[in-house]
Design a protein around this motif. Structure first.
Motif, PDB file in Angstrom:
ATOM      1  N   SER A 200       0.792  -1.230   0.000  1.00 53.35           N
ATOM      2  CA  SER A 200       0.000   0.000   0.000  1.00 53.35           C
ATOM      3  C   SER A 200       0.824   1.280   0.000  1.00 53.35           C
ATOM      4  CB  SER A 200      -0.936   0.010   1.221  1.00 53.35           C
ATOM      5  OG  SER A 200      -0.170  -0.012   2.421  1.00 53.35           O
ATOM      6  N   ASP A 201       2.057   1.212   0.485  1.00 54.88           N
ATOM      7  CA  ASP A 201       2.839   2.431   0.694  1.00 54.88           C
ATOM      8  C   ASP A 201       4.295   2.189   0.300  1.00 54.88           C
ATOM      9  OD1 ASP A 201       4.119   4.694   1.545  1.00 54.88           O
ATOM     10  OD2 ASP A 201       3.508   4.556   3.645  1.00 54.88           O
ATOM     11  N   PRO A 202       4.776   2.826  -0.779  1.00 56.28           N
ATOM     12  CA  PRO A 202       6.168   2.636  -1.201  1.00 56.28           C
ATOM     13  C   PRO A 202       7.180   2.983  -0.116  1.00 56.28           C
ATOM     14  CG  PRO A 202       4.918   3.710  -2.937  1.00 56.28           C
ATOM     15  CD  PRO A 202       4.023   3.666  -1.727  1.00 56.28           C
ATOM     16  N   LYS A 203       6.872   3.959   0.742  1.00 56.54           N
ATOM     17  CA  LYS A 203       7.786   4.302   1.829  1.00 56.54           C
ATOM     18  C   LYS A 203       7.872   3.169   2.841  1.00 56.54           C
ATOM     19  CE  LYS A 203       7.158   9.325   1.506  1.00 56.54           C
ATOM     20  NZ  LYS A 203       6.719  10.544   2.222  1.00 56.54           N
ATOM     21  N   GLU A 204       6.718   2.577   3.144  1.00 57.95           N
ATOM     22  CA  GLU A 204       6.698   1.425   4.047  1.00 57.95           C
ATOM     23  C   GLU A 204       7.430   0.247   3.414  1.00 57.95           C
ATOM     24  OE1 GLU A 204       5.967  -0.961   7.333  1.00 57.95           O
ATOM     25  OE2 GLU A 204       5.760   1.205   7.095  1.00 57.95           O
ATOM     26  N   ALA A 205       7.282   0.083   2.097  1.00 58.45           N
ATOM     27  CA  ALA A 205       7.988  -0.989   1.387  1.00 58.45           C
ATOM     28  C   ALA A 205       9.494  -0.834   1.545  1.00 58.45           C
ATOM     29  CB  ALA A 205       7.602  -0.973  -0.093  1.00 58.45           C
ATOM     30  N   LEU A 206       9.982   0.389   1.388  1.00 53.97           N
ATOM     31  CA  LEU A 206      11.417   0.637   1.523  1.00 53.97           C
ATOM     32  C   LEU A 206      11.884   0.377   2.950  1.00 53.97           C
ATOM     33  CD1 LEU A 206      14.092   1.521   0.363  1.00 53.97           C
ATOM     34  CD2 LEU A 206      13.422   3.896   0.777  1.00 53.97           C
ATOM     35  N   ARG A 207      11.103   0.815   3.936  1.00 52.32           N
ATOM     36  CA  ARG A 207      11.473   0.562   5.331  1.00 52.32           C
ATOM     37  C   ARG A 207      11.538  -0.938   5.607  1.00 52.32           C
ATOM     38  NH1 ARG A 207       8.233   5.306   6.328  1.00 52.32           N
ATOM     39  NH2 ARG A 207       6.359   4.034   6.551  1.00 52.32           N
TER      40      ARG A 207
ATOM     41  N   ASN B 243      15.996   1.696  -6.054  1.00 51.19           N
ATOM     42  CA  ASN B 243      16.752   2.946  -5.948  1.00 51.19           C
ATOM     43  C   ASN B 243      17.649   2.968  -4.713  1.00 51.19           C
ATOM     44  OD1 ASN B 243      15.778   4.027  -8.326  1.00 51.19           O
ATOM     45  ND2 ASN B 243      14.137   5.200  -7.339  1.00 51.19           N
ATOM     46  N   ALA B 244      17.304   2.158  -3.722  1.00 54.10           N
ATOM     47  CA  ALA B 244      18.134   2.052  -2.516  1.00 54.10           C
ATOM     48  C   ALA B 244      19.275   1.058  -2.693  1.00 54.10           C
ATOM     49  CB  ALA B 244      17.272   1.653  -1.323  1.00 54.10           C
ATOM     50  N   GLY B 245      19.365   0.471  -3.881  1.00 52.95           N
ATOM     51  CA  GLY B 245      20.445  -0.469  -4.148  1.00 52.95           C
ATOM     52  C   GLY B 245      20.163  -1.895  -3.720  1.00 52.95           C
TER      53      GLY B 245
END
Length: 272
Positions: free
Chosen positions: A99-106, A137-139
């Protein structure tokens, strides 16, 4: 025609792309704990998937949905400590990225930092592209997963073969091309027609790993407990059981119980 097996000291995402280019098939199995991962790695498996299928085979849940991020990190950490050769790919669990790309990255960063895994796997196509982009993008390397996606089982309502109809098949092909454009290093195709899977594999330059997707793809994956015959109620067409450990282990344990009760174990040579 079989291709000679090349020796690799360590499998990386680049290794897998090179294997596809060279026509060498990729072997992939699940593992969830140190002891089993040590065996799977030592036997020469190319990729070990710390799958959210741990929810089923390790915890006894009906679906993959209940397993948590913390639990996936625990299983992945155990596997990583055992492995010296294979690429370790870890599933992002349901609810940690959709639901949330920011949560996915975390979530992705937590798994990579706390488990030491080498890459992540996410289920879905265009609907999760923003999450995939953030993670890449975070590698962090990403493996895609299309076709039957078990985290969406309640949407599908069944575990039957996916993409048999033309519209869904075309969408799957487009999603595979999208995942390649985004930068995914490989894609799992689960339970789709073999001809469609072969078409997808020919349409992208990244490896396609099949489970119930025929032999026209670049590699195969099975759940370890299924192929070893530890789970005996599960009988899909795509599963080949290489052992029947359910019966062997049951017999061994029953013999142990009998030996203890009859005071046959331990004998004189098995005590101090």
């Amino acid at each position: 025609m079989s291709v000679a097996k090349k020796e690799y000291k360590r499998i990386t995402v680049k290794t897998l792309v090179d294997m596809k280019a060279n026509g060498e098939k990729i072997s992939m199995l699940t593992a969830y704990d140190y002891t089993m991962a040590k065996i799977v790695d030592g036997a020469g498996t190319d990729v070990i998937l710390v799958g959210d299928s741990a929810s089923n085979v390790m915890a006894g849940h009906e679906t993959t949905l209940p397993i948590t991020l913390d639990q996936m990190i625990y299983h992945a950490s155990s596997v990583v400590r055992a492995v010296s050769r294979a690429l370790v790919v870890v599933d992002l669990p349901f609810g940690s990225y959709q639901s949330d790309p920011k949560e996915a990255l975390r979530s992705a960063i937590r798994i990579m930092k706390e488990s030491g895994g080498h890459a992540l796997k996410l289920e879905g196509g265009k609907e999760i592209k923003e999450s995939i982009k953030r993670i890449l993008n975070a590698g962090i390397p990403v493996m895609g997963h299309l076709g039957l996606t078990p985290q969406s089982i309640y949407k599908f309502g069944t575990y039957t073969v996916r993409a048999k109809e033309e519209q869904e098949a075309m969408q799957l092909l487009e999603d595979a091309k999208l995942l390649e454009r985004l930068g995914c290093f490989a894609i799992v195709l689960e339970k789709i027609p073999a001809e469609l899977a072969k078409q997808v594999a020919a349409s992208v330059s990244i490896p396609i790993i099949g489970i119930g997707a025929g032999n026209g793809v670049d590699g195969q994956v099975l759940v370890l407990h299924d192929m070893l015959g530890m789970t005996h109620e599960f009988h899909p067409r795509f599963l080949r059981r290489y052992l029947n450990l359910y019966e062997d282990m049951t017999q061994a344990i029953s013999q142990y119980v009998d030996d203890v009760k009859s005071i046959d174990f331990p004998n004189d040579n098995e005590q101090y």
